[in-house]
Design an enzyme around this catalytic site. Structure first.
Site, PDB file in Angstrom:
ATOM      1  N   MET A 217       0.854  -1.199   0.000  1.00  0.00           N
ATOM      2  CA  MET A 217       0.000   0.000   0.000  1.00  0.00           C
ATOM      3  C   MET A 217       0.884   1.241   0.000  1.00  0.00           C
ATOM      4  O   MET A 217       1.908   1.275   0.696  1.00  0.00           O
ATOM      5  CB  MET A 217      -0.886   0.002   1.243  1.00  0.00           C
ATOM      6  CG  MET A 217      -1.742  -1.246   1.365  1.00  0.00           C
ATOM      7  SD  MET A 217      -2.882  -1.105   2.737  1.00  0.00           S
ATOM      8  CE  MET A 217      -3.639  -2.735   2.706  1.00  0.00           C
TER       9      MET A 217
ATOM     10  N   MET B 212     -11.985  -8.127  -5.152  1.00  0.00           N
ATOM     11  CA  MET B 212     -11.944  -7.584  -3.790  1.00  0.00           C
ATOM     12  C   MET B 212     -13.330  -7.704  -3.156  1.00  0.00           C
ATOM     13  O   MET B 212     -14.327  -7.252  -3.729  1.00  0.00           O
ATOM     14  CB  MET B 212     -11.524  -6.112  -3.804  1.00  0.00           C
ATOM     15  CG  MET B 212     -10.109  -5.842  -4.288  1.00  0.00           C
ATOM     16  SD  MET B 212      -8.825  -6.741  -3.386  1.00  0.00           S
ATOM     17  CE  MET B 212      -9.064  -6.132  -1.715  1.00  0.00           C
TER      18      MET B 212
HETATM   19  C1  DX5 Z   1      -7.169  -5.435   2.051  1.00  0.00           C
HETATM   20  C2  DX5 Z   1      -6.091  -6.443   1.694  1.00  0.00           C
HETATM   21  C3  DX5 Z   1      -6.414  -7.827   2.093  1.00  0.00           C
HETATM   22  C4  DX5 Z   1      -6.583  -8.027   3.598  1.00  0.00           C
HETATM   23  C5  DX5 Z   1      -7.240  -9.339   3.864  1.00  0.00           C
HETATM   24  O1  DX5 Z   1      -6.811  -4.188   1.574  1.00  0.00           O
HETATM   25  O2  DX5 Z   1      -5.880  -6.446   0.285  1.00  0.00           O
HETATM   26  O3  DX5 Z   1      -5.455  -8.735   1.573  1.00  0.00           O
HETATM   27  O4  DX5 Z   1      -5.375  -7.975   4.284  1.00  0.00           O
HETATM   28  O5  DX5 Z   1      -7.410  -9.448   5.254  1.00  0.00           O
HETATM   29  P1  DX5 Z   1      -8.802  -9.968   5.862  1.00  0.00           P
HETATM   30  O6  DX5 Z   1      -8.898 -11.421   5.507  1.00  0.00           O
HETATM   31  O7  DX5 Z   1      -8.661  -9.703   7.327  1.00  0.00           O
HETATM   32  O8  DX5 Z   1      -9.884  -9.156   5.231  1.00  0.00           O
HETATM   33 ZN    ZN Z   2      -4.731  -8.119  -0.614  1.00  0.00          ZN
END
Ligand code: DX5
Ligand code: ZN
Length: 220
Positions: free
Chosen positions: A38, A136
């Site tokens: 990120m 997502m």
């Molecule tokens: C969110 C990430 C996910 C996240 C998943 O921005 O891309 O990979 O870490 O974690 P959980 O399973 O806790 O939603």
């Molecule tokens: Zn992710």
């Protein structure tokens, strides 16, 4: 039982004990390690840089690197050496076709991720290039959010596109996956499940991975 792959998301791991955390999920049966990158722009959070990916690369579990960054053209080359799968967001890529081609040219599996509001049709002209579509099921930025189970409909739409392409393309669901919703996504066509908070907060990680796999047992 379906042969779904499980990819622990290290975002929910203890950052000061990352080596032990990776060893633990490797021992528990992880198929891939999901590494969330990120940039503080595309999403309002910051995580790891290339040295962390380089260190994780040595653990012997393929890295599934999810770039949540603006200007992915600048960032892709930094992570290419360590990735088995390298994913960019369709919303962040100005020249999506070119960037996917550049990932494939380096011998890495090319992934494209779609935010919850992004329709599956946005990737119809790159289906000949992608090896992975990441659907997502949360708005990206943090682990531990509630799963948007309505994204199973998008998984089905992507599955139809994959079948029309005649190619092998993995479909990954990322965000809020637990044994309660995993079966829904796998029935819709998902082949990889990312698991962050569910897996890292489980008392026994091996049991958590088994629970995710067994929850898809009814799926052919
Ligand atoms: C969110 C990430 C996910 C996240 C998943 O921005 O891309 O990979 O870490 O974690 P959980 O399973 O806790 O939603
Ligand atoms: Zn992710």
């Amino acid at each position: 039982m379906s042969k779904v792959k499980v990819a622990p998301s290290l975002l929910s791991a203890d950052p000061i004990n990352l080596a032990a955390e990776v060893a633990s999920v490797k021992e528990a049966g992880a198929d891939l390690l999901h590494l969330d990158i990120m940039d503080g722009h595309f999403v309002p959070n910051l995580t790891y840089g290339p040295p962390v990916a380089e260190s994780l690369h040595g653990f012997g579990v393929p890295l599934d690197i999810h770039l949540m960054v603006d200007n992915p053209d600048l960032i892709v080359p930094l992570f290419i050496p360590y990735a088995s799968y390298l994913t960019v967001h369709v919303e962040a890529a100005t020249h999506l076709h070119r960037i996917l081609q550049s990932i494939k040219d380096r011998g890495v599996k090319a992934g494209v991720a779609l935010n919850p509001a992004t329709p599956p049709e946005t990737i119809s002209y790159v289906m000949d290039l992608v090896d992975l579509v990441v659907v997502m099921a949360v708005n990206p930025g943090w682990g531990g959010q509630k799963c948007l189970t309505g994204m199973a409909r998008k998984v089905s739409a992507v599955r139809s596109m994959v079948e029309s392409s005649g190619r092998h393309v993995d479909i990954e669901v990322d965000g809020g996956v637990t044994p309660k919703n995993a079966g829904l996504f796998v029935a819709a066509g998902a082949t990889i499940l990312v698991s962050g908070s569910f897996l890292f907060e489980a008392p026994v990680r091996r049991d958590a991975i088994i629970a995710l796999r067994e929850s898809t047992a009814e799926v052919p």
